[in-house]
Design a protein around this motif. Sequence first.
Motif, PDB file in Angstrom:
ATOM      1  N   PRO A 173      55.202  51.958 -77.490  1.00  0.00           N
ATOM      2  CA  PRO A 173      56.267  51.130 -76.919  1.00  0.00           C
ATOM      3  C   PRO A 173      57.117  50.390 -77.942  1.00  0.00           C
ATOM      4  CG  PRO A 173      54.137  50.135 -76.486  1.00  0.00           C
ATOM      5  CD  PRO A 173      53.868  51.417 -77.208  1.00  0.00           C
ATOM      6  N   GLN A 174      56.719  50.361 -79.226  1.00  0.00           N
ATOM      7  CA  GLN A 174      57.571  49.732 -80.241  1.00  0.00           C
ATOM      8  C   GLN A 174      58.668  50.712 -80.671  1.00  0.00           C
ATOM      9  OE1 GLN A 174      54.259  49.495 -80.378  1.00  0.00           O
ATOM     10  NE2 GLN A 174      53.780  47.330 -80.527  1.00  0.00           N
ATOM     11  N   GLU A 176      69.208  52.561 -79.012  1.00  0.00           N
ATOM     12  CA  GLU A 176      68.891  51.489 -78.069  1.00  0.00           C
ATOM     13  C   GLU A 176      70.025  50.484 -77.986  1.00  0.00           C
ATOM     14  OE1 GLU A 176      65.201  49.648 -78.976  1.00  0.00           O
ATOM     15  OE2 GLU A 176      64.088  51.220 -77.953  1.00  0.00           O
ATOM     16  N   ARG A 191      71.740  49.220 -74.467  1.00  0.00           N
ATOM     17  CA  ARG A 191      71.354  47.909 -73.957  1.00  0.00           C
ATOM     18  C   ARG A 191      72.312  47.379 -72.909  1.00  0.00           C
ATOM     19  NH1 ARG A 191      67.417  45.589 -76.993  1.00  0.00           N
ATOM     20  NH2 ARG A 191      67.447  46.307 -79.135  1.00  0.00           N
ATOM     21  N   PHE A 201      71.339  44.562 -65.999  1.00  0.00           N
ATOM     22  CA  PHE A 201      69.925  44.662 -66.366  1.00  0.00           C
ATOM     23  C   PHE A 201      69.133  45.125 -65.141  1.00  0.00           C
ATOM     24  CE2 PHE A 201      65.720  42.999 -67.475  1.00  0.00           C
ATOM     25  CZ  PHE A 201      65.637  43.260 -68.828  1.00  0.00           C
ATOM     26  N   PRO A 230      54.502  42.804 -72.635  1.00  0.00           N
ATOM     27  CA  PRO A 230      54.289  43.920 -73.563  1.00  0.00           C
ATOM     28  C   PRO A 230      55.591  44.415 -74.208  1.00  0.00           C
ATOM     29  CG  PRO A 230      53.149  44.313 -71.479  1.00  0.00           C
ATOM     30  CD  PRO A 230      54.016  43.106 -71.280  1.00  0.00           C
ATOM     31  N   GLY A 232      58.834  46.599 -75.442  1.00  0.00           N
ATOM     32  CA  GLY A 232      59.701  47.625 -74.851  1.00  0.00           C
ATOM     33  C   GLY A 232      60.159  47.344 -73.434  1.00  0.00           C
ATOM     34  N   GLY A 239      62.206  44.783 -72.596  1.00  0.00           N
ATOM     35  CA  GLY A 239      63.559  44.206 -72.530  1.00  0.00           C
ATOM     36  C   GLY A 239      63.676  42.773 -73.017  1.00  0.00           C
ATOM     37  N   LYS A 240      62.753  42.304 -73.855  1.00  0.00           N
ATOM     38  CA  LYS A 240      62.830  40.908 -74.307  1.00  0.00           C
ATOM     39  C   LYS A 240      64.048  40.693 -75.220  1.00  0.00           C
ATOM     40  CE  LYS A 240      58.502  40.897 -75.823  1.00  0.00           C
ATOM     41  NZ  LYS A 240      58.131  42.255 -75.360  1.00  0.00           N
ATOM     42  N   THR A 241      64.220  41.587 -76.185  1.00  0.00           N
ATOM     43  CA  THR A 241      65.369  41.452 -77.087  1.00  0.00           C
ATOM     44  C   THR A 241      66.673  41.569 -76.299  1.00  0.00           C
ATOM     45  OG1 THR A 241      64.039  42.473 -78.806  1.00  0.00           O
ATOM     46  CG2 THR A 241      66.397  42.373 -79.210  1.00  0.00           C
ATOM     47  N   THR A 242      66.697  42.517 -75.374  1.00  0.00           N
ATOM     48  CA  THR A 242      67.893  42.708 -74.545  1.00  0.00           C
ATOM     49  C   THR A 242      68.209  41.428 -73.774  1.00  0.00           C
ATOM     50  OG1 THR A 242      67.225  45.007 -74.306  1.00  0.00           O
ATOM     51  CG2 THR A 242      68.871  44.195 -72.752  1.00  0.00           C
ATOM     52  N   ASP A 289      61.745  36.687 -82.418  1.00  0.00           N
ATOM     53  CA  ASP A 289      60.873  37.729 -81.882  1.00  0.00           C
ATOM     54  C   ASP A 289      59.466  37.522 -82.451  1.00  0.00           C
ATOM     55  OD1 ASP A 289      60.229  39.938 -80.424  1.00  0.00           O
ATOM     56  OD2 ASP A 289      61.267  41.386 -81.703  1.00  0.00           O
ATOM     57  N   TYR A 325      57.826  48.094 -65.277  1.00  0.00           N
ATOM     58  CA  TYR A 325      58.833  48.513 -64.289  1.00  0.00           C
ATOM     59  C   TYR A 325      58.230  49.510 -63.307  1.00  0.00           C
ATOM     60  CZ  TYR A 325      62.336  46.312 -67.258  1.00  0.00           C
ATOM     61  OH  TYR A 325      63.054  45.396 -67.974  1.00  0.00           O
ATOM     62  N   PRO A 349      60.929  50.822 -70.175  1.00  0.00           N
ATOM     63  CA  PRO A 349      62.248  51.437 -70.384  1.00  0.00           C
ATOM     64  C   PRO A 349      62.403  52.109 -71.751  1.00  0.00           C
ATOM     65  CG  PRO A 349      62.510  49.261 -69.435  1.00  0.00           C
ATOM     66  CD  PRO A 349      61.050  49.419 -69.723  1.00  0.00           C
ATOM     67  N   ARG A 350      61.865  51.485 -72.810  1.00  0.00           N
ATOM     68  CA  ARG A 350      62.025  52.104 -74.132  1.00  0.00           C
ATOM     69  C   ARG A 350      61.416  53.505 -74.141  1.00  0.00           C
ATOM     70  NH1 ARG A 350      60.295  48.392 -78.206  1.00  0.00           N
ATOM     71  NH2 ARG A 350      62.495  48.004 -78.570  1.00  0.00           N
ATOM     72  N   ASN A 359      63.577  56.022 -72.084  1.00  0.00           N
ATOM     73  CA  ASN A 359      64.757  56.493 -72.814  1.00  0.00           C
ATOM     74  C   ASN A 359      64.387  57.492 -73.902  1.00  0.00           C
ATOM     75  OD1 ASN A 359      66.578  55.028 -71.326  1.00  0.00           O
ATOM     76  ND2 ASN A 359      66.563  53.265 -72.694  1.00  0.00           N
TER      77      ASN A 359
HETATM   78  P1  ATP Z   1      60.148  44.752 -78.578  1.00  0.00           P
HETATM   79  O1  ATP Z   1      59.349  43.534 -78.270  1.00  0.00           O
HETATM   80  O2  ATP Z   1      59.343  45.923 -79.027  1.00  0.00           O
HETATM   81  O3  ATP Z   1      61.365  44.503 -79.436  1.00  0.00           O
HETATM   82  P2  ATP Z   1      61.609  44.438 -76.189  1.00  0.00           P
HETATM   83  O4  ATP Z   1      60.765  43.965 -75.051  1.00  0.00           O
HETATM   84  O5  ATP Z   1      62.396  43.423 -76.935  1.00  0.00           O
HETATM   85  O6  ATP Z   1      60.711  45.248 -77.164  1.00  0.00           O
HETATM   86  P3  ATP Z   1      64.103  45.807 -75.864  1.00  0.00           P
HETATM   87  O7  ATP Z   1      64.334  46.114 -77.311  1.00  0.00           O
HETATM   88  O8  ATP Z   1      64.906  44.715 -75.266  1.00  0.00           O
HETATM   89  O9  ATP Z   1      62.566  45.575 -75.612  1.00  0.00           O
HETATM   90  O10 ATP Z   1      64.331  47.100 -74.953  1.00  0.00           O
HETATM   91  C1  ATP Z   1      64.089  48.389 -75.426  1.00  0.00           C
HETATM   92  C2  ATP Z   1      65.145  49.340 -74.890  1.00  0.00           C
HETATM   93  O11 ATP Z   1      64.897  49.539 -73.503  1.00  0.00           O
HETATM   94  C3  ATP Z   1      66.576  48.829 -74.997  1.00  0.00           C
HETATM   95  O12 ATP Z   1      67.318  49.613 -75.839  1.00  0.00           O
HETATM   96  C4  ATP Z   1      67.209  48.988 -73.658  1.00  0.00           C
HETATM   97  O13 ATP Z   1      68.146  50.038 -73.719  1.00  0.00           O
HETATM   98  C5  ATP Z   1      66.104  49.449 -72.757  1.00  0.00           C
HETATM   99  N1  ATP Z   1      65.912  48.474 -71.681  1.00  0.00           N
HETATM  100  C6  ATP Z   1      64.999  47.487 -71.659  1.00  0.00           C
HETATM  101  N2  ATP Z   1      65.045  46.825 -70.507  1.00  0.00           N
HETATM  102  C7  ATP Z   1      66.016  47.413 -69.776  1.00  0.00           C
HETATM  103  C8  ATP Z   1      66.526  47.174 -68.470  1.00  0.00           C
HETATM  104  N3  ATP Z   1      66.021  46.236 -67.697  1.00  0.00           N
HETATM  105  N4  ATP Z   1      67.529  47.946 -68.031  1.00  0.00           N
HETATM  106  C9  ATP Z   1      68.003  48.929 -68.804  1.00  0.00           C
HETATM  107  N5  ATP Z   1      67.555  49.219 -70.045  1.00  0.00           N
HETATM  108  C10 ATP Z   1      66.572  48.469 -70.526  1.00  0.00           C
END
Ligand code: ATP
Length: 336
Positions: free
Chosen positions: A8-9, A19, A23, A30, A62, A64, A66-69, A112, A183, A219-220, A223
């Motif tokens: 998932p990373q 990504e 996003r 979202f 966990p 992937g 969507g936290k960064t998003t 992060d 999800y 989601p990661r 994709n």
């Molecule tokens: P990490 O902690 O590993 O950085 P994360 O939780 O921050 O992971 P993101 O980097 O925000 O995850 O999301 C990973 C990818 O999944 C993004 O590029 C985005 O395209 C997609 N994604 C995440 N959440 C959604 C969502 N709710 N709707 C659409 N795409 C999403």
Amino acid sequence: MSDDLTTPQAQNEAELAFEGALRPKSLGEFVGQSKVRGQLQLLLTAARIQERTADHILLAGPPGLGKTTLAMIVATESDRPLRMSSGPAIQHAGDLAAVLSSLVPGEVLFIDEIHRMARSAEEMLYLAMEDFRIDIMVGKGAGATSIPLDLAPFTLVGATTRSGLLPNPLRDRFGFTAHLEFYSDDELEKVLDRAAGMLELDIDREALAEIAGRSRGTPRIANRLLRRVRDYALVHTGRADLPAVRAALELYDVDELGLDRLDRAVMQTVLTRFDGGPVGLSTLAVSVGEEAETIESVVEPFLVRIGLISRTPRGRVATAQAWRHFGLEPSRPTGG
Ligand code: ATP
């Protein structure tokens, strides 16, 4: 960490760039996490009405999901600049002081993996979050003095895969903690549909559903699997349909539950080496040659969610469904 398709990373620069393009840019775009979206919307709107910075936000869940998003969306929706940093990059209080003292008024600071920040920096952050102030230590030993420094008001968005590791004083200073959930397959289909549109990939509903079902609620991963299916269609079938999805994912060892090599190694260990458990987390990690943190924050939540493992006070136990999935016979009755 393994380099499997279902890790998932994010794995490399190319994936990060992909990504970035995918996003969602607003809460409206979202997909899923409707509870968290509603909560964030309220918090941001209230801040806007009062013309103040939004409360500090902790995003827990966990990798992937969507936290960064979401952190980026918080900045966009509140029309504020965003500064990005991470726990591992803040190894001394001075690293944090440098970031905090250069923030412009109202800036959103994203940290992060905030649970991996140095302890001394954590303590500095308490005061910064509460009073927008830090004390800078000058000199050493008996002659050391602290100089107070006022900061511009900011909103901290912290992300963690392990909120349990955060000290209480830090956790308490967040006005709101969002717990991100895996999800549903329907939601992942929407994520995939959107990504397929951006990739200009013609793919049918059945194929999307099949990929969603193998994406571990993440989601990661969805994709990433989609890109491999696109490659397969391009090279072999000319069409991204159900047979192409099955063939592509079989080639990459992703089974119909989305289990990868590490999941299978963990399950085989619990089932065959420990006769279904209970087995402790650290023993499990050593047996499969992986860090306990990865097992606890990445592998286990997924295996628990899909009902292959249950957590008991004495350790991890395989469920009846796990025995069935691996085609094995339990040597004694199982609980689930
Ligand atoms: P990490 O902690 O590993 O950085 P994360 O939780 O921050 O992971 P993101 O980097 O925000 O995850 O999301 C990973 C990818 O999944 C993004 O590029 C985005 O395209 C997609 N994604 C995440 N959440 C959604 C969502 N709710 N709707 C659409 N795409 C999403």
